[in-house]
Motif scaffolding. Structure first.
Motif, PDB file in Angstrom:
ATOM      1  N   UNK A 277       0.825  -1.228   0.000  1.00 27.93           N
ATOM      2  CA  UNK A 277       0.000   0.000   0.000  1.00 27.93           C
ATOM      3  C   UNK A 277       0.851   1.267   0.000  1.00 27.93           C
ATOM      4  N   UNK A 278       2.119   1.135  -0.472  1.00 25.92           N
ATOM      5  CA  UNK A 278       2.964   2.349  -0.473  1.00 25.92           C
ATOM      6  C   UNK A 278       2.806   3.071  -1.809  1.00 25.92           C
ATOM      7  N   UNK A 279       3.638   4.088  -2.035  1.00 21.58           N
ATOM      8  CA  UNK A 279       3.590   4.900  -3.261  1.00 21.58           C
ATOM      9  C   UNK A 279       3.935   3.995  -4.451  1.00 21.58           C
ATOM     10  N   UNK A 282       7.510   3.947  -6.003  1.00 20.11           N
ATOM     11  CA  UNK A 282       8.513   3.376  -5.103  1.00 20.11           C
ATOM     12  C   UNK A 282       8.332   1.859  -4.981  1.00 20.11           C
ATOM     13  N   UNK A 283       7.068   1.410  -5.058  1.00 19.65           N
ATOM     14  CA  UNK A 283       6.815  -0.044  -5.051  1.00 19.65           C
ATOM     15  C   UNK A 283       7.450  -0.671  -6.293  1.00 19.65           C
ATOM     16  N   UNK A 285      10.043   0.362  -7.917  1.00 21.03           N
ATOM     17  CA  UNK A 285      11.511   0.350  -7.754  1.00 21.03           C
ATOM     18  C   UNK A 285      11.924  -0.757  -6.775  1.00 21.03           C
ATOM     19  N   UNK A 286      11.139  -0.900  -5.694  1.00 16.76           N
ATOM     20  CA  UNK A 286      11.453  -1.915  -4.668  1.00 16.76           C
ATOM     21  C   UNK A 286      11.328  -3.308  -5.293  1.00 16.76           C
ATOM     22  N   UNK A 287      10.223  -3.551  -6.011  1.00 13.03           N
ATOM     23  CA  UNK A 287      10.020  -4.874  -6.627  1.00 13.03           C
ATOM     24  C   UNK A 287      11.155  -5.161  -7.615  1.00 13.03           C
TER      25      UNK A 287
END
Lengths: 417, 417
Positions: A277-279, A282-283, A285-287
């Protein structure tokens, strides 16, 4: 083992088949026979309302004395017996929302303790099923809803405010149906499946309070009129004795399906989270950073690997482009994955829509960003301008499914070979 | 199995012991004996310079003809034989940086093809080892550096610009040492360990070009003078024949250590990524959503579980509070984990510093946000104001280790029981 094209096809196949597993008709047909209902009034509300109603009619037929369906524009698919079928505004309620909600209340006001309302509820109900409290105009609620959406408030925070301005949200619909009974079949589009939050919980005791609602407005710095404040102070029901609820589909189910489909194709598959449920950017980029770990270090899963995520990310809109959270997540991942072979990410709204576009999301790999750069385009500038739709369209990376009739948040899969 | 206090102690123990495994002295002592060096000139640059030099002296003793150490203020710990030991500015270069770099170049200018420079390099070298090209002032470089840092540019992008304005970055130091040889022992603080990026790659051919550097300035909308532009156009070396490089420590190593330590304590442990580089607060929220999946669904790992992440997140500073990326990540996770028992997250800069504070990071659990709220504080407002230091200080959630002498990005662990 997989060239880019076949990997892309496989990713789309897994996403589409996983969404089919939570098609509302399947879920309704699995649940209804176990409930042996008779002489019911059917009320279907939400983006999946038409298909849920159609499935219920195919199971119960004439045991449904009366039926009314309220869904999003373009989401109804023709007549169902003599049901009244309406379309109304989403994501922001409109005049049709008010008219159809008033019609539903008219129907249930005539019921007594021997009657049962079969209430088929799916996401989008917050906007499609709404009748403001006395002294509050739809226009004020509309302004509040878009201000909350734009400020990045979560669907839970938005519903906390709308419940306290409505005649049907926050348990008030079930309260109105009393003494008749409510049997609700619910398709959850809310992370954690909280029944008091799904479609603003028309048939569930409201765990949020007037004070919570005022705090949300304060947190996002949103001003309101005195009459709105007075309305908010009327507390919603905290206990309901006439309600029986069945949760028939959610993001867990679509992720479980994706995991078993990927395993069938020989992938090491795992669900990393179902409450993302984040931005959105950014999700993405994280993934991408987890996909790189799999690609170059064979962890947390060994290749060929399928990483599965469910949830609903948020976009704080600053630019003037077009797109949606899934498209923005995909574009951000494409930038981070540039130049890496044997990786593909697909991010899709399970309802087939993503922001105000005709796309369900995006499907990107290590060549997507390069394709844009080769056209003299800077993918980063598209991301900065919240213009993921146009970036993905130019690079052939849009995922278009059309309305799916279901709605259980978003599904993101990353395949790494 | 674990009460909150013992879980907190365990998390701190794992983080501290993992960082010890990449202490520079250990890494130098493991590598130097294999290289049978003699009559070397030692140049140590970076936040870990003093300890690397001390360890080298303990191994080589008088085989080191001359030694010079350049480190961050407060990071040197006394004399080493007759070495010249200097401290200079970090994260922004200052007058001491200029003086000490000039001194190092003076030393290496006297060498010939029979000599060898033992070059001990660690993070922070970009700021500690700098001598602008003719026609460029330190003041211009300082303005550029803080503008790039504040705009959220990655360390890679910042170094691309600084390499093209320096007499030592981008391979120019090794070029200057020629014909003498350079044997470099490198502690990596750059995700992916790119040798042309670590400390701006003083002893590695530069893969970035003048054009790349100009694009970075354009991407973040940063204006510069004509003399800076002319300097940038002088291209850095693309080939170096006199260099031998050994990578002796990085974020992979610290994550591997954390994984084996957690396993020793009976946890199912896995490294999820070692290239985490998205916005800190969103990373905190994303990690919290994975920890919830473990807590409530026993996936992607079964409890008791240790999720391990390495990398370097970014903070776009908008507020006027104080903190650092690890503290912001921790505060964001604390908000998302509120009320959940048996979970703890620790986020730490392996160098013991996090932003302009005395903390290394934060250590939070399901009670941290509640503790703040009980004091009438809103954790979300602290996060919005980039004031994570004060929020964590008030809730007893700061992690303070003091300078560790090493520097391999950040380590984040999530323990779930």
């Amino acid at each position: 083992m997989f060239d880019p094209e076949s990997l892309k096809k496989l990713a789309i196949e897994i996403v589409k088949k996983s969404i089919e597993a939570v098609f509302p008709d399947r879920a309704v047909k699995e649940t209804l026979p176990k409930l042996n209902l008779d002489r019911v009034i059917l009320v279907a509300v939400g983006k999946a309302a038409w298909r849920m109603a159609k499935a219920a009619y195919e199971v119960l037929g004439k045991k449904i004395r009366k039926g009314v369906v309220v869904t999003k524009y373009g989401h109804s698919e023709g007549p169902i017996d003599d049901f009244e079928i309406y379309e109304a505004g989403h994501p922001v309620p409109d005049e049709n929302t008010i008219k159809t909600t008033r019609r539903v209340l008219e129907l249930v006001d005539q019921l007594n303790e021997n009657d049962t309302v079969l209430f088929l509820l799916s996401g989008g109900g917050s906007s499609l099923f709404e009748l403001p409290l006395e002294g509050v105009s739809l226009e004020e609620i509309q302004k509040l809803t878009s201000a909350l959406l734009k400020s990045g408030a979560s669907i839970e925070e938005i519903n906390t405010v709308r419940k306290h301005l409505s005649q049907v949200k926050g348990g008030r619909f079930a309260e109105r149906v009393f003494p008749a009974k409510v049997v609700a079949l619910v398709l959850s589009d809310v992370l954690g499946d909280r029944l008091d939050v799904i479609a603003s919980g028309p048939a569930w005791p409201d765990s949020s309070t007037s004070e919570d609602a005022l705090k949300v407005l304060e947190k996002y710095g949103i001003e309101t009129s005195e009459s709105v404040k007075r309305a908010i102070l009327q507390e919603t029901p905290k206990h309901l004795s006439n309600v029986e609820i069945h949760l028939i589909g959610n993001v867990q189910k679509v992720c479980d399906e994706a995991k078993s489909l990927a395993k069938e194709k020989g992938f090491n598959a795992e669900i990393i989270t179902t409450s993302l449920d984040c931005e959105a950017r950014e999700a993405g980029r994280f993934i991408a950073s987890i996909m790189k770990e799999v690609k170059f270090k064979d962890r947390p899963l060994k290749k060929p690997a399928a990483l599965i995520f469910g949830g609903e990310t948020v976009v704080h809109v600053k630019g003037n482009g077009i797109g949606g959270r899934n498209q923005e997540l995909a574009l951000s991942a494409a930038i981070a994955l540039e130049g890496i072979e044997g990786v593909i990410l697909c991010s899709a709204g399970t309802d087939g829509t993503d922001g105000p576009t005709d796309a369900a999301g995006g499907i990107v790999d290590g060549s997507t960003a390069k394709t844009l750069k080769a056209m003299g385009e800077d993918p980063y500038q598209y991301l900065k301008n919240n213009d993921s739709y146009n970036a993905l369209k130019k690079s052939g990376a849009l995922l278009i499914t059309g309305p799916t009739g279901t709605n259980v948040n978003d599904l993101i899969i990353g395949l790494i070979v």
